[in-house]
Design an enzyme around this catalytic site. Structure first.
Site, short mmCIF file in Angstrom:
data_model
loop_
_atom_site.label_atom_id
_atom_site.label_comp_id
_atom_site.label_asym_id
_atom_site.label_seq_id
_atom_site.Cartn_x
_atom_site.Cartn_y
_atom_site.Cartn_z
N HIS A 82 0.88 -1.02 -0.01
CA HIS A 82 0.10 -0.14 0.13
C HIS A 82 0.89 1.10 -0.15
CE1 HIS A 82 0.49 -0.12 4.49
NE2 HIS A 82 0.33 1.16 4.48
N ASP A 108 0.38 -7.54 1.75
CA ASP A 108 0.89 -6.33 1.82
C ASP A 108 2.31 -5.96 1.69
OD1 ASP A 108 0.26 -3.49 1.78
OD2 ASP A 108 0.33 -3.34 3.78
N SER A 159 4.67 2.61 7.82
CA SER A 159 4.12 1.50 7.01
C SER A 159 5.54 1.09 6.05
CB SER A 159 2.97 1.84 5.92
OG SER A 159 1.94 1.95 6.79
#
Length: 319
Positions: A65, A95, A171
């Site tokens: 992402h 992910d 992230s």
């Protein structure tokens, strides 16, 4: 002869313990910190994230992402070096995305064995949250083998829960151990909750990296279960004739899926796949590769009936 009162507790130097804890974290950060980069999409207005190099030639791991649909990214290292890179491949189910930098980024980090983790182990996160670059936070491993839903809507297996503070921008950055090994890839927080954050375990990340390098994508067989990594009760290990200390307990079986058709039930323990031991959810992820799609696959289980049994499933391709 003097008398020793054994009821008196030994004196513990709190300062020494605090200093040892601080030194362990600082040493781990010194090892891995230089390998952590800021990742920005090229030609897009999306936000930024973090990533970390896993090889000396500029192979960088981040979240899917973080890169989105971009083919190229800008990479900034802690010493201010800026280069660009291309996205080699991505896996929405975990992910994870893999980037190849156009030039060497210098330092790189080692992926550790997440199967060796225990609840209570130190967990250290490095990343670029909310624009505060190369921030370090620390906590402990709160839980292992979690399953959570990715942004794609699919379930991600083998997730580490930690209370190390994560925020947008973390992230794709590394979750590291006190020994300076990467044990996970930071991926998500629960907004509104305190001290609950998640990372994809390093063993799963290692599998995804290998698949992308070999095939450009992840080949994955699907059997339709969600499970948790747990300690294997000794009585079950003795009955199964195994020395395994951990296993996977089935938490959910998808109705009509391969596991359901093969007779697996919620509460079963998965002990082995085609004779290869299953000590955690990461083993199921690794062993259920593309070669098993459409082929009879034997799962050794400890069933709710209290018996060691074999179930045959025919994995399907993950759509």
């Amino acid at each position: 002869m003097g008398y020793i009162d054994r009821n008196i507790a030994p004196i513990i130097d709190d300062g020494a313990l605090t200093d040892a804890y601080s030194q362990a974290i600082a040493s781990a950060v010194d090892q891995v910190g230089p390998a952590v980069s800021r990742i920005e999409q090229l030609g897009a207005r999306a936000g930024h994230g973090s990533g970390f190099a896993v090889s000396p030639d500029g192979l960088i791991v981040t979240n899917n992402h973080v890169v989105g649909d971009a083919h190229g990214v800008r990479i900034t290292t802690p010493d201010g070096f800026v280069t660009e890179g291309r996205v080699l491949g991505r896996d929405v189910d975990t992910d994870i995305a893999l980037i190849r930098a156009n030039s060497s980024v210098g330092a790189w980090a080692k992926l550790g064995d997440s199967k060796r983790l225990r609840r209570g182990h130190i967990a250290i996160a490095i990343g670029n949250p909310l624009g505060f670059e190369w921030t370090v936070t620390a906590g402990i491993i709160s839980a292992l083998g979690r399953t959570m839903r990715a942004q794609s809507g699919r379930l991600m297996d083998d997730v580490i829960q930690t209370d190390a503070a994560l925020n947008p921008g973390n992230s794709g950055g590394p979750l590291i151990s006190s020994s300076g090994e990467v044990i996970g890839v930071n991926t998500a927080v629960i907004h509104g909750a305190q001290s609950i954050a998640f990372a994809i375990a390093s063993n799963t990340a290692n599998f995804v990296i290998s698949e992308i390098l070999r095939y450009g994508h992840v080949r994955r067989a699907f059997i339709g279960i969600a499970g948790d990594t747990i300690e294997l009760p000794r009585r079950i290990a003795l009955q199964a004739g195994t020395r395994q200390l951990t296993s996977v307990r089935v938490r959910r079986v998808e109705p009509g899926g391969p596991a359901d058709r093969g007779g697996l039930k919620e509460g079963d323990f998965v002990l082995a796949i085609n004779g290869k031991p299953v000590g955690g959810v990461d083993d199921i992820v690794r062993l259920m590769d593309g070669d098993k799609i459409g082929h009879d696959t034997e799962l050794q289980i400890y069933s709710l009936a209290g018996k060691v049994e074999t179930r045959t499933v025919v994995p399907a391709a993950r759509a």
